[in-house]
Each structure stands twice: as structure tokens, then as C-alpha cells.
Design a protein around this motif. Structure first.
Motif, mmCIF file in Angstrom:
data_model
loop_
_atom_site.group_PDB
_atom_site.id
_atom_site.type_symbol
_atom_site.label_atom_id
_atom_site.label_comp_id
_atom_site.label_asym_id
_atom_site.label_seq_id
_atom_site.Cartn_x
_atom_site.Cartn_y
_atom_site.Cartn_z
ATOM 1 N N SER A 32 0.828 -1.203 0.000
ATOM 2 C CA SER A 32 0.000 0.000 0.000
ATOM 3 C C SER A 32 0.863 1.255 0.000
ATOM 4 O O SER A 32 0.457 2.280 -0.511
ATOM 5 N N ARG A 33 2.048 1.195 0.593
ATOM 6 C CA ARG A 33 2.941 2.357 0.560
ATOM 7 C C ARG A 33 3.365 2.628 -0.879
ATOM 8 O O ARG A 33 3.451 3.769 -1.315
ATOM 9 N N ARG A 34 3.628 1.572 -1.629
ATOM 10 C CA ARG A 34 3.993 1.739 -3.028
ATOM 11 C C ARG A 34 2.831 2.322 -3.813
ATOM 12 O O ARG A 34 3.008 3.154 -4.692
ATOM 13 N N MET A 35 1.619 1.915 -3.479
ATOM 14 C CA MET A 35 0.435 2.411 -4.176
ATOM 15 C C MET A 35 0.220 3.897 -3.884
ATOM 16 O O MET A 35 -0.205 4.637 -4.752
ATOM 17 N N GLU A 36 0.502 4.342 -2.656
ATOM 18 C CA GLU A 36 0.313 5.739 -2.302
ATOM 19 C C GLU A 36 1.294 6.641 -3.037
ATOM 20 O O GLU A 36 0.992 7.782 -3.315
ATOM 21 N N SER A 37 2.479 6.144 -3.342
ATOM 22 C CA SER A 37 3.501 6.983 -3.957
ATOM 23 C C SER A 37 3.325 7.094 -5.474
ATOM 24 O O SER A 37 3.943 7.937 -6.094
ATOM 25 N N LYS A 38 2.487 6.258 -6.072
ATOM 26 C CA LYS A 38 2.282 6.295 -7.512
ATOM 27 C C LYS A 38 0.955 6.959 -7.837
ATOM 28 O O LYS A 38 -0.002 6.863 -7.083
ATOM 29 N N PHE A 39 0.908 7.644 -8.984
ATOM 30 C CA PHE A 39 -0.338 8.221 -9.458
ATOM 31 C C PHE A 39 -1.173 7.127 -10.098
ATOM 32 O O PHE A 39 -0.631 6.177 -10.669
ATOM 33 N N PRO A 40 -2.489 7.250 -10.060
ATOM 34 C CA PRO A 40 -3.328 6.280 -10.780
ATOM 35 C C PRO A 40 -3.037 6.337 -12.280
ATOM 36 O O PRO A 40 -2.736 7.399 -12.821
ATOM 37 N N ARG A 41 -3.128 5.198 -12.917
ATOM 38 C CA ARG A 41 -2.772 5.099 -14.337
ATOM 39 C C ARG A 41 -3.622 6.023 -15.201
ATOM 40 O O ARG A 41 -3.128 6.676 -16.115
ATOM 41 N N GLY A 42 -4.913 6.101 -14.932
ATOM 42 C CA GLY A 42 -5.793 6.964 -15.715
ATOM 43 C C GLY A 42 -5.412 8.427 -15.608
ATOM 44 O O GLY A 42 -5.505 9.183 -16.571
ATOM 45 N N LEU A 43 -4.971 8.842 -14.425
ATOM 46 C CA LEU A 43 -4.563 10.230 -14.227
ATOM 47 C C LEU A 43 -3.317 10.554 -15.042
ATOM 48 O O LEU A 43 -3.231 11.615 -15.657
ATOM 49 N N VAL A 44 -2.380 9.636 -15.089
ATOM 50 C CA VAL A 44 -1.150 9.855 -15.853
ATOM 51 C C VAL A 44 -1.469 9.953 -17.344
ATOM 52 O O VAL A 44 -0.961 10.833 -18.045
ATOM 53 N N ILE A 45 -2.352 9.081 -17.831
ATOM 54 C CA ILE A 45 -2.714 9.105 -19.250
ATOM 55 C C ILE A 45 -3.410 10.414 -19.602
ATOM 56 O O ILE A 45 -3.098 11.050 -20.608
ATOM 57 N N ARG A 46 -4.357 10.856 -18.750
ATOM 58 C CA ARG A 46 -5.049 12.120 -19.017
ATOM 59 C C ARG A 46 -4.083 13.297 -18.959
ATOM 60 O O ARG A 46 -4.176 14.227 -19.760
ATOM 61 N N LEU A 47 -3.157 13.277 -18.012
ATOM 62 C CA LEU A 47 -2.188 14.363 -17.890
ATOM 63 C C LEU A 47 -1.337 14.476 -19.145
ATOM 64 O O LEU A 47 -1.143 15.574 -19.685
ATOM 65 N N ILE A 48 -0.848 13.354 -19.645
ATOM 66 C CA ILE A 48 -0.043 13.364 -20.868
ATOM 67 C C ILE A 48 -0.883 13.829 -22.055
ATOM 68 O O ILE A 48 -0.433 14.646 -22.864
ATOM 69 N N ALA A 49 -2.113 13.348 -22.140
ATOM 70 C CA ALA A 49 -2.990 13.749 -23.255
ATOM 71 C C ALA A 49 -3.293 15.242 -23.198
ATOM 72 O O ALA A 49 -3.227 15.934 -24.220
ATOM 73 N N TYR A 50 -3.610 15.771 -22.019
ATOM 74 C CA TYR A 50 -3.918 17.196 -21.897
ATOM 75 C C TYR A 50 -2.695 18.050 -22.204
ATOM 76 O O TYR A 50 -2.817 19.094 -22.845
ATOM 77 N N LEU A 51 -1.535 17.612 -21.772
ATOM 78 C CA LEU A 51 -0.316 18.368 -22.075
ATOM 79 C C LEU A 51 -0.038 18.372 -23.577
ATOM 80 O O LEU A 51 0.296 19.403 -24.156
ATOM 81 N N PHE A 52 -0.192 17.220 -24.206
ATOM 82 C CA PHE A 52 0.049 17.125 -25.645
ATOM 83 C C PHE A 52 -0.952 17.979 -26.419
ATOM 84 O O PHE A 52 -0.576 18.766 -27.286
ATOM 85 N N VAL A 53 -2.231 17.843 -26.106
ATOM 86 C CA VAL A 53 -3.267 18.603 -26.804
ATOM 87 C C VAL A 53 -3.114 20.097 -26.517
ATOM 88 O O VAL A 53 -3.277 20.929 -27.417
ATOM 89 N N GLY A 54 -2.777 20.453 -25.291
ATOM 90 C CA GLY A 54 -2.581 21.859 -24.946
ATOM 91 C C GLY A 54 -1.436 22.489 -25.712
ATOM 92 O O GLY A 54 -1.549 23.616 -26.214
ATOM 93 N N HIS A 55 -0.324 21.766 -25.829
ATOM 94 C CA HIS A 55 0.812 22.285 -26.589
ATOM 95 C C HIS A 55 0.496 22.338 -28.086
ATOM 96 O O HIS A 55 0.930 23.256 -28.788
ATOM 97 N N LEU A 56 -0.234 21.359 -28.565
ATOM 98 C CA LEU A 56 -0.632 21.370 -29.972
ATOM 99 C C LEU A 56 -1.537 22.567 -30.272
ATOM 100 O O LEU A 56 -1.355 23.250 -31.284
ATOM 101 N N PHE A 57 -2.474 22.861 -29.394
ATOM 102 C CA PHE A 57 -3.352 24.020 -29.568
ATOM 103 C C PHE A 57 -2.557 25.323 -29.492
ATOM 104 O O PHE A 57 -2.771 26.241 -30.289
ATOM 105 N N ALA A 58 -1.616 25.402 -28.546
ATOM 106 C CA ALA A 58 -0.794 26.611 -28.424
ATOM 107 C C ALA A 58 0.050 26.813 -29.690
ATOM 108 O O ALA A 58 0.213 27.945 -30.167
ATOM 109 N N PHE A 59 0.584 25.732 -30.242
ATOM 110 C CA PHE A 59 1.351 25.839 -31.476
ATOM 111 C C PHE A 59 0.470 26.318 -32.626
ATOM 112 O O PHE A 59 0.887 27.147 -33.439
#
Length: 72
Positions: A32-59
């Protein structure tokens, strides 16, 4: 029943009203300590997608300004 609820209801408290000593936190298992230190997989995927789409829109917006400045 808490002390404040006991006082409001008018009943006599059955336990002493002295504060109890704080207990030490339970030691978490390593899994459980290992689980607390990691982000949920869905959150990481959304974060990467939002960053990519945000940079693409800014470009795209930047490109519109650059192309618009050339046409003046």
C-alpha cells in the motif's frame, strides 16, 4: 456517543472525560505504501494527453499569429 452528544442529551457520561493519549499510526504494508507513492494510471494518461493537446493548440494559435503577420 461522544462527550458533546452526552452533554446535550443530559445523560451522565459512562466513561472518564480525560483526554486519551494519541496512538501511534499503524505501519502500512509495503504494497500500500507503493500504491500511495504512484499516481493512478488513468490520471497519468489524461495528464499526458492534456499536455500534448494543450501544446498542440498553443502551437496552432502561434502559427496563426505568425502567418497572419506575414500577410500584412
Amino acid at each position: 456517543m461522544s462527550q458533546s452528544e452526552t452533554l446535550r442529551s443530559g445523560a451522565e457520561p459512562t466513561e472518564p472525560t480525560e483526554p486519551t493519549e494519541p496512538t501511534a499510526p499503524a505501519v502500512a504494508p509495503t504494497g500500500s505504501r507503493r500504491m500511495e507513492s504512484k499516481f493512478p494510471r488513468g490520471l497519468v494518461i489524461r495528464l499526458i494527453a492534456y499536455l500534448f493537446v494543450g501544446h498542440l493548440f498553443a502551437f496552432f494559435v502561434y502559427l496563426l499569429f505568425v502567418l497572419g503577420a506575414r500577410n500584412q
